[in-house]
Enzyme design. Structure first.
Site, PDB file in Angstrom:
ATOM      1  N   HIS A   1      60.714 -17.744  24.671  1.00  0.00           N
ATOM      2  CA  HIS A   1      60.780 -16.778  23.584  1.00  0.00           C
ATOM      3  C   HIS A   1      62.205 -16.506  23.119  1.00  0.00           C
ATOM      4  O   HIS A   1      62.416 -15.867  22.101  1.00  0.00           O
ATOM      5  CB  HIS A   1      60.042 -15.496  23.980  1.00  0.00           C
ATOM      6  CG  HIS A   1      58.559 -15.665  23.879  1.00  0.00           C
ATOM      7  ND1 HIS A   1      57.697 -14.672  23.517  1.00  0.00           N
ATOM      8  CD2 HIS A   1      57.770 -16.760  24.078  1.00  0.00           C
ATOM      9  CE1 HIS A   1      56.443 -15.120  23.502  1.00  0.00           C
ATOM     10  NE2 HIS A   1      56.473 -16.380  23.855  1.00  0.00           N
TER      11      HIS A   1
ATOM     12  N   SER B   1      59.639 -22.007  20.052  1.00  0.00           N
ATOM     13  CA  SER B   1      58.919 -23.244  20.373  1.00  0.00           C
ATOM     14  C   SER B   1      59.489 -24.423  19.601  1.00  0.00           C
ATOM     15  O   SER B   1      59.973 -24.266  18.479  1.00  0.00           O
ATOM     16  CB  SER B   1      57.437 -23.097  20.002  1.00  0.00           C
ATOM     17  OG  SER B   1      56.839 -22.117  20.791  1.00  0.00           O
TER      18      SER B   1
ATOM     19  N   LYS C   1      43.888 -20.638  17.308  1.00  0.00           N
ATOM     20  CA  LYS C   1      43.951 -22.079  17.583  1.00  0.00           C
ATOM     21  C   LYS C   1      43.874 -22.355  19.088  1.00  0.00           C
ATOM     22  O   LYS C   1      43.198 -23.292  19.514  1.00  0.00           O
ATOM     23  CB  LYS C   1      45.238 -22.668  16.985  1.00  0.00           C
ATOM     24  CG  LYS C   1      45.208 -24.182  16.913  1.00  0.00           C
ATOM     25  CD  LYS C   1      46.247 -24.739  15.954  1.00  0.00           C
ATOM     26  CE  LYS C   1      46.136 -26.248  15.894  1.00  0.00           C
ATOM     27  NZ  LYS C   1      46.928 -26.825  14.797  1.00  0.00           N
ATOM     28  N   ASP C   2      44.563 -21.530  19.891  1.00  0.00           N
ATOM     29  CA  ASP C   2      44.487 -21.700  21.346  1.00  0.00           C
ATOM     30  C   ASP C   2      43.062 -21.482  21.854  1.00  0.00           C
ATOM     31  O   ASP C   2      42.638 -22.104  22.832  1.00  0.00           O
ATOM     32  CB  ASP C   2      45.440 -20.723  22.054  1.00  0.00           C
ATOM     33  CG  ASP C   2      46.888 -21.197  21.996  1.00  0.00           C
ATOM     34  OD1 ASP C   2      47.102 -22.371  21.637  1.00  0.00           O
ATOM     35  OD2 ASP C   2      47.792 -20.403  22.305  1.00  0.00           O
TER      36      ASP C   2
ATOM     37  N   GLU D   1      44.951 -36.552  46.968  1.00  0.00           N
ATOM     38  CA  GLU D   1      44.215 -36.181  45.770  1.00  0.00           C
ATOM     39  C   GLU D   1      44.735 -36.978  44.580  1.00  0.00           C
ATOM     40  O   GLU D   1      45.888 -37.399  44.562  1.00  0.00           O
ATOM     41  CB  GLU D   1      44.394 -34.688  45.496  1.00  0.00           C
ATOM     42  CG  GLU D   1      43.605 -33.825  46.448  1.00  0.00           C
ATOM     43  CD  GLU D   1      42.138 -33.759  46.062  1.00  0.00           C
ATOM     44  OE1 GLU D   1      41.689 -32.764  45.517  1.00  0.00           O
ATOM     45  OE2 GLU D   1      41.419 -34.761  46.302  1.00  0.00           O
TER      46      GLU D   1
END
Lengths: 428, 255
Positions: free
Chosen positions: A216, A220, A244-245, A288
């Site tokens: 922040h 971005s 959108k998320d 894994e």
């Protein structure tokens, strides 16, 4: 300087709190009106998805911990009790086990996004490095979590991985004994892994917080990789990116539900449903799936110490990536050669993952070595010289005008109709 | 749109590496896929087959194999009544703690007891089975790759060793067992049990029934899980559509 905050919230209770502790103003600033580039594609969902994954893991993990017993003679049966007798215990455990896989899928795509669009470059170097710290903490957490059910792969995986430290000259053996709390993987090991497995997610949460603070401050990155210049380039985070998320979260949950409800053991190794037995070694000890690429790097070096160093370096190299990449252009869209190389890096990662699950013999050794070689070649050799050799495509002048072209004759407004940008500008 | 498909491709790619990653290289033949009733998103157990399978387990398998995670009370889930379960439990004798003088005692089992183990401990089990430990069967299906198909194939997979293959003392040749040499003698013969419902007890039939039973003991939550899964996926599909519509509406003036 001390002083009350001038809160603008109308709700009196909120206003009273906000005046004394402006967390509502902060949330509004960081998640409400936060100016966010308007051109994100769906790759930018994965940060939010990683956050959701962490929350799901902590929430399910806390309830699993209430029913789990960290003792070598009880751990396996306590997990089975969760599966059979605890109300919805099977759901909690399958969400937690597959949640780890979902977390890694999401974070790997998130990292790919950062590499493809150059999100690690100035001024986001620290942001990226904090992300690598999160990855390392995740790996440690996942590894220790896999030990807790005390199945065959838990036990032998723990034995193989902790034994890596014995490769360190002089102090290696001592370190391994210290990690184990004894002379083999045993009850003290299980106890400390349980303790640390509970601790580390909260360390991750702390670093995630720093990751977001750094984000922040810098703002971005975006698919064009160019800086935000005017308010027309951005949209307020809410409601545009919350909406959108949300789509990403729904699709993520669909995939997640597919695993949990219809193939809960697809990503698990069957041997982990056999209780740990120090006297019987499984035919193939495999970690894994999300560790297989590093496992392949480890095994592609005939020397133990060399393998361990190379394995850790494969991730450590990311810490210096911002300085290895000498190109000032961020996004692959404008880097024709880098765009090919980064996809080749993805291929080499997938090849390593495949090789890591195969016995270390024949063609797999060769494939593993080639892919390992490319991994390091890419970061240490190609990226530093590519920045000097590659001729980037012309960059667009701004996010709001993504197309590099002259305005049409007679039209004063550029390629986009005026109305399209007017509204967001008012909001931001 | 392009980025969305890239995203899906990425997900698929990361999932696609996994099955190959776990394919193991041993000389055993891969077990053929069987059309189990519990396969697929709407799969359920076949109650009649499970009950026959329990009979096979009780009369044959449980002579050597323990099933420590199971309680007699669990048997109501395969369609037996409380009374039947009580009777089945009572027919087994289990350790019952100690009496007033501190001597260990035995008592008939209750529905709240674990299945009786055939041997007091692993050493006793080994000594009675030529040194080999019969694995606990609670999780046998989940503890083997494609467990249901594998156990079914194994029970039908006893063959005469091919020419040139030496079989050790007390070992049996089985096509599907890793290494092909197995200490378990062929456990099922035609007519080994007598089914109450008149189903002919062939080896193939018994193995099919016992796998139904064993798949349930490994995954007692399977039916609940799949039923819930269908609802969850339907809900999420609807939610995805709705969210997409909301997003489109919010974004309609932006592009």
């Amino acid at each position: 300087m001390a002083g009350l905050h001038k809160s603008e919230f109308e709700n009196q209770v909120v206003n009273w709190i906000d005046t004394r502790m402006p967390i509502f103003t902060m949330m509004q600033k960081e998640y409400g009106s936060f100016p966010t580039p308007k051109n994100f594609n769906y790759f930018w969902n994965f940060g939010a998805l990683a956050m959701i994954s962490l929350a799901i893991m902590i929430a399910t993990g806390i309830f699993l911990a209430m029913n789990y017993t960290a003792h070598t003679s009880l751990a396996f049966d306590s997990v089975e009790r969760i599966m059979r007798d605890v109300n919805y215990g099977w759901l909690l455990r399958y969400i937690h086990a597959n949640g780890a896989s979902m977390f890694f899928i999401v974070v790997y795509i998130h990292i790919f996004r950062a590499l493809y669009y150059g999100s690690y470059k100035a001024p986001r170097e620290l942001l990226f490095m904090l992300g690598v710290v999160i990855l390392l903490l995740m790996m440690a957490t996942a590894f220790m979590g896999y030990v807790l059910p005390w199945g065959q792969m838990s036990y032998w995986g723990a034995t193989v991985i902790t034994n890596l430290f014995s490769a360190i000259p002089f102090v290696g053996e001592g370190i391994v004994t210290w990690l184990w709390g004894g002379f083999s993987v045993d009850n003290p090991t299980l106890n400390r892994f349980y303790s640390l497995h509970y601790l580390m997610p909260f360390m991750i949460t702390g670093v995630v917080f720093l990751h977001i603070v750094a984000l922040h401050i810098t703002g971005s990155n975006n698919p064009l990789g160019i800086d935000v210049k005017t308010p027309q380039d951005t949209l307020p985070f809410h409601p545009y990116y919350t909406a959108k998320d949300s789509i990403g979260i729904c699709v993520y949950l669909l995939v997640f539900a597919g695993l949990v409800f219809f193939a809960p053991n697809f990503l698990n190794h069957p041997d982990n449903y056999i209780p740990a037995n120090p006297l019987v070694t499984p035919a193939h000890i495999v970690p894994e799936w999300y560790f297989l690429p590093y496992y392949a790097i480890l095994r592609s070096v005939p020397d133990k110490l060399g393998g361990v160093i190379l394995m850790f370096s494969s991730i450590a190299v990311l810490f210096v990536l911002p300085w290895l990449d000498t190109s000032p252009v961020r996004s692959s869209r404008f880097r024709p050669i880098y765009k090919q190389l980064i996809l080749l890096l993805v291929v080499s990662f997938l090849v390593l993952g495949y090789v890591g699950g195969q016995p270390p013999e024949g063609i797999y050794v060769v494939l593993g070595r080639v892919a390992t070689a490319y991994w390091f070649l890419h970061f240490l050799v190609l990226l530093p010289i590519l920045g000097k050799l590659e001729k980037p495509l012309p960059l667009p002048e701004s996010i709001a005008r993504p197309v590099v072209r002259r305005p049409p004759p007679g039209g004063g407004g550029g390629p986009l109709p005026q109305g399209a940008t007017a509204k967001p500008m008012e909001k931001s | 749109m392009r980025s969305a498909s890239a995203l899906v491709l990425g997900l698929l790619a990361s999932l696609a590496i996994v099955p190959c990653a776990f394919a193991q290289g041993h000389e055993a033949v891969r077990a053929p896929k069987q059309p189990w009733s519990f396969n697929g998103p709407f799969g359920t157990f076949d109650r009649a087959s499970m009950q026959r399978g329990f009979q096979v387990y009780k009369e044959v398998c449980s002579n050597c194999h323990s099933m420590k995670e199971m309680y007699y009370r669990n048997l109501t889930s395969i369609g037996l009544s409380e009374e039947q379960v009580k009777a089945i439990a009572a027919s087994a004798t289990v350790p019952g703690g100690t009496d007033d003088s501190g001597q260990p005692v035995e008592r008939p089992a209750l529905p709240s007891d674990h299945f009786r183990s055939p041997f007091a401990n692993d050493k006793a089990a080994r000594s009675a089975n030529g040194g080999a430990l019969p694995p606990d069967q609670s999780l046998i299906i989940k503890a083997r790759e494609n467990g249901s198909d594998y156990v079914h194939a194994l029970l039908n997979g006893y063959r005469d060793p091919p020419p040139g293959v030496k079989i050790g003392e007390g070992q049996y040749y089985n096509e599907y067992f890793p290494g092909n040499q197995l200490a378990m003698a062929p456990p099922l013969q035609d007519g080994a049990v007598t089914y109450a419902d008149g189903t002919p007890a062939t080896v193939e039939q018994m193995s099919r029934d016992v796998v139904q039973f064993l798949t349930w003991t490994s995954n007692p939550e399977l039916e609940t899980r799949k039923r819930m899964g269908v609802k969850v996926v339907l809900f999420l599909a609807l939610m995805t559509g709705l969210t997409y519509a909301v997003k489109k509406k919010i974004w309609k003036d932006v592009h």
